[in-house]
Design an enzyme around this catalytic site. Structure first.
Site, PDB file in Angstrom:
ATOM      1  N   GLU A   1       4.100   5.222   5.272  1.00 54.77           N
ATOM      2  CA  GLU A   1       4.174   6.425   4.830  1.00 54.77           C
ATOM      3  C   GLU A   1       2.809   7.059   4.628  1.00 54.77           C
ATOM      4  OE1 GLU A   1       8.025   6.285   1.796  1.00 54.77           O
ATOM      5  OE2 GLU A   1       5.903   5.529   1.027  1.00 54.77           O
TER       6      GLU A   1
ATOM      7  N   ASP B   1      12.825   2.670  -4.819  1.00 57.17           N
ATOM      8  CA  ASP B   1      11.846   3.979  -4.383  1.00 57.17           C
ATOM      9  C   ASP B   1      12.026   4.272  -2.963  1.00 57.17           C
ATOM     10  OD1 ASP B   1      11.028   1.541  -3.209  1.00 57.17           O
ATOM     11  OD2 ASP B   1       9.086   1.567  -3.865  1.00 57.17           O
TER      12      ASP B   1
END
Lengths: 348, 348
Positions: free
Chosen positions: B65, B236
């Protein structure tokens, strides 16, 4: 205190000095050819890549972008800014760095400067497009805009297409003189011109590469004759274009990634459904490139993440082979991966 | 060949070794308190930040990410991976690095390791949330999941809230033993438990922090009594949760950035319009935190770019003050910014 990081904690790093050594060891034109070849290779497998539009953070004076992609084995991204006013402050308009990582474990395998590498890959990409789109046997290129990118365009076009004659124009004569001096030294036939009209005389390829963030009209419609290939790379963000809209309407338009180019390229001036051809399809043969001598072809280049991925892939290989990189202590690597805290405490 | 880059070409770099020196120079808990303070400061001016959901590249085995944000003066981003299976291969589940740059010219001002820094900022963020949400006077915390993040949670909760008693559980007893040893050494009262049920006995705060990428049920509904604060930080990413849905329905839920948490957090199990409160609004006083003793509060933490920005801002300041960083030759800086090519040639 001595802390010797484990090999897994170290990421190969190509600094600006390393990149310059690498360019000289390989040679500028062989390196441009090598990057162009890697870009063609990756464009041929275009559909195997993640194609995310770049993530831009705009301000009044410029933009900062992240450009990620992945081919499923390697992940790459580039950080790049674009601040046209930087030049006036003695700074680069564009600075960049990038990273490759293993998709399988997320560990980086290369961190590299990309200010120089972006200049090289931008030239290489334009040359790849022109290889499929420019008139056969083209030798003369006009270059409107003689800034930091111009020499790399010229060298890439010589390396890939055999362009040896250049006609230069810039609103700032000092930029033209700089570019001319650099390229005469490299054996080009160079004419410095006083007007854009003079520059395009007899040119089979016209490269526009100017930096101001505005809707500019570097070329007007009457300046572009039949059979020319336009390599328009300066219009690359919203509100920044170089060509009069009428030129676009007379041209066959080729782009990297339509979703991105419709927002950032010359074609932001056109309707959202105006037909364009994707460059990768020309390279695979799925779509035609230049079909006839009188056709005006336009490469509306804005720069896409896969080109940076290709460039990083090339540098990863070559910097490894030639040993032109360093080890950077970027990753924490505790003996027990669950014991990050223990690693921290033992370092005391 | 000697190449001396100009000062403008150099970017301050905090390596893993530098970060460890910095932590020891400041002290772990003072540093956690400092980062928590910076996060609170930045959450108070939440609306002045660009809030872009992170840009994720998913594969079968993990995710990579990019997390960018900007406050208009500084731009920051973090590169971070999440590969739960890495631990079994002796690698970190999460590795990260990050960057701060000037919005005004796009030049980076700090490159930093963030594997350690992410661990610190994640602990600090949880502690900030608990400061507003946990029962007053809480001293005892249960920790389900005793991996790389656990010690940082415990230390942050002591530094910010005064938690001194811990009840640990992990499916892997070796992880619990590691965590216990590390935290007993730091003066905590630690009980290693054989079951999650035993771990939560008497705990005013329950932290869940497990790593497997699956819809797991670390806590079932009957385990969570009135008045508890849940600090759920292991759920998450899409497909990765820790709490039974019924717990969520009984809790008042607090999140960082709803757009991101609805995709990645525990609340991916709930309807898209299930009411949640944004933590920054609790910090500014615009929304209530804990209202009554019997209330179950849940911080559904997934990690947001502004927390990394705050952590980088703290490290930028402290590493400069304490001289705990190096100069990295990351930026090309030609004398004439338009003459990148000339710089390259003169380096030969």
């Amino acid at each position: 205190m001595t802390l010797v990081p484990s090999p897994r904690a170290l990421v190969p790093f190509v600094s600006v000095a390393d990149m310059m050594r690498l360019v000289h060891a390989i040679g500028v034109e062989p390196m441009l050819t090598g990057i162009a070849g890697t870009i063609e290779e990756d464009f041929r497998r275009w559909e195997g890549f993640e194609r995310t539009p770049r993530v831009a953070s705009h301000s009044d004076v410029g933009v900062i972008e992240l450009m990620p992609t992945s081919d499923g084995e390697l992940y790459g991204f580039k950080y790049v800014n674009g601040h046209p006013k930087n030049t006036r402050e003695g700074l680069q308009t564009v600075t960049a760095f990038g990273l490759l990582a293993n998709v399988s474990n997320g560990y980086p395998v290369l961190l590299s400067e990309m200010t120089l590498l972006t200049a090289l890959r931008t030239g290489a990409t334009s040359a790849v497009a022109a290889k499929y789109l420019a008139p056969k046997g083209a030798r003369t290129m006009a270059m409107i805009g003689n800034g930091a990118q111009s020499e790399f365009q010229a060298l890439a076009f010589r390396a890939v297409l055999g362009i040896d004659t250049l006609r230069l124009y810039d609103i700032d004569p000092a930029a033209t003189q700089k570019c001319r001096a650099n390229l005469v030294e490299q054996g080009f036939h160079v004419t410095a011109c006083d007007t854009p009209e003079a520059a395009i005389e007899g040119a089979e390829i016209i490269t526009t590469c100017t930096a101001d963030k505005q809707y500019a009209t570097i070329l007007t419609d009457n300046m572009v004759g039949a059979g020319v290939h336009l390599n328009a790379i300066g219009g690359d963000c919203p509100g920044k274009t170089e060509l009069h809209r009428d030129i676009l309407l007379r041209s066959d338009i080729f782009v990297e990634h339509p979703e991105q180019t419709r927002v950032e390229g010359e074609i932001q001036q056109l309707d959202a459904d105006h037909p364009v051809t994707e460059l990768w399809q020309v390279i695979t043969g799925a779509a035609p490139g230049r079909r006839e001598a009188a056709q005006i072809t336009l490469f509306d280049g804005v720069g896409f993440a896969i080109e940076d991925f290709s460039a990083l892939r090339y540098v990863h290989k070559k910097s490894g082979e030639l040993g032109m990189r360093q080890d950077l202590d970027l990753l924490a690597d505790p003996d027990d991966p669950r014991d990050l805290y223990g690693m921290l405490m033992r370092s005391r």
